[in-house]
Design an enzyme around this catalytic site. Structure first.
Site, PDB file in Angstrom:
ATOM      1  N   SER A   1       0.871  -1.199   0.000  1.00 37.90           N
ATOM      2  CA  SER A   1       0.000   0.000   0.000  1.00 37.90           C
ATOM      3  C   SER A   1       0.897   1.235   0.000  1.00 37.90           C
ATOM      4  CB  SER A   1      -0.855  -0.004   1.273  1.00 37.90           C
ATOM      5  OG  SER A   1      -1.484   1.252   1.439  1.00 37.90           O
TER       6      SER A   1
ATOM      7  N   TYR B   1      -1.906  -1.359  10.668  1.00 39.93           N
ATOM      8  CA  TYR B   1      -2.095  -1.684   9.237  1.00 39.93           C
ATOM      9  C   TYR B   1      -0.922  -1.144   8.413  1.00 39.93           C
ATOM     10  CZ  TYR B   1      -3.915  -1.574   4.474  1.00 39.93           C
ATOM     11  OH  TYR B   1      -4.071  -1.742   3.116  1.00 39.93           O
TER      12      TYR B   1
HETATM   13  N1  LIG Z   1      -8.795  -0.533  -0.864  1.00 39.77           N
HETATM   14  C1  LIG Z   1      -7.764   0.203  -0.493  1.00 39.77           C
HETATM   15  O1  LIG Z   1      -7.885   1.412  -0.223  1.00 39.77           O
HETATM   16  C2  LIG Z   1      -6.380  -0.422  -0.443  1.00 39.77           C
HETATM   17  C3  LIG Z   1      -5.261   0.419  -0.549  1.00 39.77           C
HETATM   18  C4  LIG Z   1      -3.998  -0.152  -0.500  1.00 39.77           C
HETATM   19  C5  LIG Z   1      -3.849  -1.512  -0.350  1.00 39.77           C
HETATM   20  N2  LIG Z   1      -4.958  -2.317  -0.243  1.00 39.77           N
HETATM   21  C6  LIG Z   1      -4.763  -3.754  -0.069  1.00 39.77           C
HETATM   22  O2  LIG Z   1      -5.330  -4.426  -1.176  1.00 39.77           O
HETATM   23  C7  LIG Z   1      -5.635  -5.775  -0.799  1.00 39.77           C
HETATM   24  C8  LIG Z   1      -7.038  -6.120  -1.277  1.00 39.77           C
HETATM   25  O3  LIG Z   1      -7.969  -5.327  -0.580  1.00 39.77           O
HETATM   26  P1  LIG Z   1      -9.237  -4.651  -1.280  1.00 39.77           P
HETATM   27  O4  LIG Z   1      -9.027  -3.191  -1.271  1.00 39.77           O
HETATM   28  O5  LIG Z   1      -9.523  -5.329  -2.552  1.00 39.77           O
HETATM   29  O6  LIG Z   1     -10.352  -4.934  -0.164  1.00 39.77           O
HETATM   30  P2  LIG Z   1     -11.575  -5.965  -0.111  1.00 39.77           P
HETATM   31  O7  LIG Z   1     -12.537  -5.668  -1.204  1.00 39.77           O
HETATM   32  O8  LIG Z   1     -12.061  -5.893   1.291  1.00 39.77           O
HETATM   33  O9  LIG Z   1     -10.901  -7.379  -0.394  1.00 39.77           O
HETATM   34  C9  LIG Z   1     -10.174  -8.087   0.587  1.00 39.77           C
HETATM   35  C10 LIG Z   1     -10.079  -9.531   0.186  1.00 39.77           C
HETATM   36  O10 LIG Z   1      -9.332 -10.235   1.194  1.00 39.77           O
HETATM   37  C11 LIG Z   1     -10.098 -11.354   1.621  1.00 39.77           C
HETATM   38  N3  LIG Z   1      -9.868 -11.648   3.025  1.00 39.77           N
HETATM   39  C12 LIG Z   1     -10.013 -10.808   4.081  1.00 39.77           C
HETATM   40  N4  LIG Z   1      -9.797 -11.464   5.229  1.00 39.77           N
HETATM   41  C13 LIG Z   1      -9.528 -12.758   4.885  1.00 39.77           C
HETATM   42  C14 LIG Z   1      -9.244 -13.925   5.633  1.00 39.77           C
HETATM   43  N5  LIG Z   1      -9.219 -13.917   6.976  1.00 39.77           N
HETATM   44  N6  LIG Z   1      -9.016 -15.087   4.964  1.00 39.77           N
HETATM   45  C15 LIG Z   1      -9.077 -15.118   3.611  1.00 39.77           C
HETATM   46  N7  LIG Z   1      -9.332 -14.048   2.843  1.00 39.77           N
HETATM   47  C16 LIG Z   1      -9.556 -12.878   3.487  1.00 39.77           C
HETATM   48  C17 LIG Z   1     -11.568 -10.948   1.396  1.00 39.77           C
HETATM   49  O11 LIG Z   1     -12.379 -12.100   1.206  1.00 39.77           O
HETATM   50  P3  LIG Z   1     -13.391 -12.743   2.281  1.00 39.77           P
HETATM   51  O12 LIG Z   1     -13.986 -11.624   3.069  1.00 39.77           O
HETATM   52  O13 LIG Z   1     -14.373 -13.470   1.407  1.00 39.77           O
HETATM   53  O14 LIG Z   1     -12.557 -13.671   3.090  1.00 39.77           O
HETATM   54  C18 LIG Z   1     -11.451 -10.193   0.083  1.00 39.77           C
HETATM   55  O15 LIG Z   1     -11.466 -11.082  -0.995  1.00 39.77           O
HETATM   56  C19 LIG Z   1      -5.456  -5.847   0.716  1.00 39.77           C
HETATM   57  O16 LIG Z   1      -4.210  -6.439   1.009  1.00 39.77           O
HETATM   58  C20 LIG Z   1      -5.456  -4.379   1.131  1.00 39.77           C
HETATM   59  O17 LIG Z   1      -4.747  -4.169   2.318  1.00 39.77           O
HETATM   60  C21 LIG Z   1      -6.231  -1.801  -0.303  1.00 39.77           C
END
Ligand SMILES: NC(=O)c1ccc[n+]([C@@H]2O[C@H](COP(=O)([O-])OP(=O)(O)OC[C@H]3O[C@@H](n4cnc5c(N)ncnc54)[C@H](OP(=O)(O)O)[C@@H]3O)[C@@H](O)[C@H]2O)c1
Length: 257
Positions: free
Chosen positions: A140, A153
């Site tokens: 991130s 985080y």
């Molecule tokens: N969105 C942002 O602003 C942002 C910015 C920078 C980096 N990121 C990073 O990008 C990555 C993806 O996040 P996103 O933004 O796409 O958010 P998201 O829509 O909430 O997706 C998160 C994914 O991780 C899975 N997950 C969460 N907890 C889990 C667990 N205990 N076991 C297995 N799977 C799990 C969720 O699936 P289930 O709930 O079905 O398990 C979902 O598929 C993350 O690493 C996040 O930190 C996000």
């Protein structure tokens, strides 16, 4: 016979789901992992219909201790070996540190750092043996500076960035592509999960499809670090120029609760 596969964690929504759409046309069997099986099944069906690619679904809680080994066993039982590993599953906790739920923080550290590291460690030997493989770790932009109110985080993502850059330096001449992806705020389920819905970061969130496209291109071009989104590109330079204390103060002002 064992086939090579692309494994994407956190494929049930957001960036992981968008990445699955980009890897599917490669025709390498996909393994989609997350907890919500019905969402993964739906995506698997869509990708199979659209691209004819074989898609496996593994519903697993990757916050559990030992989950990485369990996942690798499940993959081996499908007669698959990991050729591309996308460590995307992760979440954030937005709260003053003293008030944050301790169990949530522990689960987040386990998922964002420990499971990611263990999966990489378990998948790497076969890649090294084949002299071929790809590893994409989702960090991130918060990895570049301390983030009050997202303290644990941001620290977990600093770990992902540091680990991935070091790993890339160790194995970049061994036929394996390694990329750390640093998205800025992205319009996914992230902010609902992190309890940061309606925050400044949520309001400026970018598209997960754009993030996935930049990430996919960077991986295949052998880039070690990609900061996605035009607005976020200067972050690494700014955080090197501006004194750390000033940056941390500014972030506290921006994210303050
Ligand atoms: N969105 C942002 O602003 C942002 C910015 C920078 C980096 N990121 C990073 O990008 C990555 C993806 O996040 P996103 O933004 O796409 O958010 P998201 O829509 O909430 O997706 C998160 C994914 O991780 C899975 N997950 C969460 N907890 C889990 C667990 N205990 N076991 C297995 N799977 C799990 C969720 O699936 P289930 O709930 O079905 O398990 C979902 O598929 C993350 O690493 C996040 O930190 C996000």
């Amino acid at each position: 016979m064992t086939s090579l596969a692309t494994v994407i964690t956190g494929a049930s929504s957001g960036i992981g789901e968008a990445l699955a759409h980009l890897f599917a046309p490669e025709q390498q069997p996909l393994v989609l992992v997350a907890r919500r099986k019905e969402k993964l099944d739906e995506l698997a069906k869509t990708l199979n219909n659209k691209h004819g690619v074989k898609v496996h679904v593994i519903a697993l809680d990757l916050e559990q201790v030992g989950a990485a080994a369990e996942l690798m066993n499940a993959i081996a039982n499908l007669n698959l070996s990991v050729d591309t590993l996308v460590n995307n599953a992760g979440f954030g906790v937005s709260a003053p540190f003293a008030k944050a739920d301790g169990a949530k923080l522990s689960g987040m550290m386990q998922l964002n750092m420990v499971t990611l590291t263990e999966l990489t460690h378990l998948a790497l030997p076969a890649m090294l043996e084949r002299k071929h493989g790809r590893i994409m770790n989702i960090a991130s932009v918060v990895a570049f500076q301390p983030c009050p109110y997202f303290a644990v985080y941001a620290a977990s993502k600093a770990y992902v960035l540091s680990f991935t850059e070091a790993l890339a330096a160790e194995i970049s001449d061994r036929g394996i592509l390694v990329t750390a992806v640093c998205p800025g705020s992205t319009n996914t389920e992230f902010h609902s999960v992190a309890n940061s819905k309606g925050s400044f970061a949520d309001k400026i969130a970018e598209s997960p499809v754009m993030v996935a496209e930049e990430a996919y291109k960077a991986l295949n071009n052998g880039k070690t670090v990609i900061v996605t989104g035009l607005m976020n590109k200067p972050v690494p330079v700014i955080s090197r120029i501006v004194p750390r204390k000033t940056m941390t103060w500014a972030v506290a002002k921006m994210l303050g609760k």
